[in-house]
Design an enzyme around this catalytic site. Sequence first.
Site, PDB file in Angstrom:
ATOM      1  N   HIS A 103       2.041   1.896  -3.412  1.00 45.30           N
ATOM      2  CA  HIS A 103       0.977   2.543  -4.204  1.00 45.30           C
ATOM      3  C   HIS A 103       0.942   4.046  -3.917  1.00 45.30           C
ATOM      4  O   HIS A 103       0.819   4.862  -4.835  1.00 45.30           O
ATOM      5  CB  HIS A 103      -0.394   1.941  -3.869  1.00 45.30           C
ATOM      6  N   THR A 109       0.835  -1.209   0.000  1.00 43.50           N
ATOM      7  CA  THR A 109       0.000   0.000   0.000  1.00 43.50           C
ATOM      8  C   THR A 109       0.867   1.256   0.000  1.00 43.50           C
ATOM      9  O   THR A 109       0.571   2.237  -0.690  1.00 43.50           O
ATOM     10  CB  THR A 109      -0.937   0.005   1.230  1.00 43.50           C
TER      11      THR A 109
END
EC number: 1.1.1.103
Length: 343
Positions: A45, A42
Amino acid sequence: MKIKALSKLKPEEGIWMTEVDKPVLGHNDLLIKIKKTAICGTDVHIYNWDEWSQKTIPVPMVVGHEYVGEVVGIGQEVRGFEIGDRVSGEGHITCGHCRNCRGGRTHLCRNTIGVGVNRTGCFSEYLVIPAFNAFKIPANISDDLASIFDPFGNAVHTALSFDLVGEDVLITGAGPIGIMAAAVAKHVGARHVVITDVNEYRLDLARKMGVTRAVNVAEQKLDDVMVELGMTEGFDVGLEMSGNPSAFNSMLKTMNHGGRIALLGIPPSDMGIDWNQVIFKGLVIKGIYGREMFETWYKMASLIQSGLDLTPIITHHFKVDDFQQGFDIMRSGMSGKVILDWE
């Protein structure tokens, strides 16, 4: 007082070292001095500033949600914690008043807020979280392992969704969570644990963690591997960790009738599925988000204490000042878990 932190400062690629105010302790909170953090997919990202990040992440914000630290401050309403307790914490902060929260199914809270996603994260010298979210780390579990309890929890929640004893398990996606799920499946008594990917570095990591077969699907057919293993009827349990449409469709084809699938990988919103495979095989598909609070956390500690060895999944350590190297190696795909040391 100003403290060091890693923040998303601008709506563009990158994460930056900055100084922020030390967080303020509330009545129901713990103040945690961070010892180690781990970089999550994450966080990559968010670094890359992809479409999901642009829609989700407020800027500027301190990021990160995988950590271990020490309790250095306790809110006046908090019971059950002491100064000096070593803790990690559940990164999903729940509302406490929706039907699922009141029913004890807090992992299904419809108002979940993510640490380091929707509110200030743990990539800083200090973190404040609700005491409810903190989990005490047993003395015989290392800081390194404690710092990856969040993704390990994703793996445990996914893997233990179905009975695995004596079953044949297919895992699609050999990222760190997929590899840890494979190790859990082996540890709890699955027969054949097969993991697929196209990244040879990560398939090698999976082999070190004891999978039956790590298959590079660019070079080898899954059907051939099943024949070699003497499997005549297909996989009993599928754990989809990749979000890759072709991997999921390959899983549907190789599942046995009555097979059960847990989905953690996030596919593109328009992914096509051969529903005939699901319907005529009577497959059960379960979506997985986060960790069960706090059943998954107790299971994680117990699995490690009963001999599950996750140490091979931690491949790189960096001082926090060298965070850029950590992100570079994570983005290259040539790593397992990458840990940043804050001490």
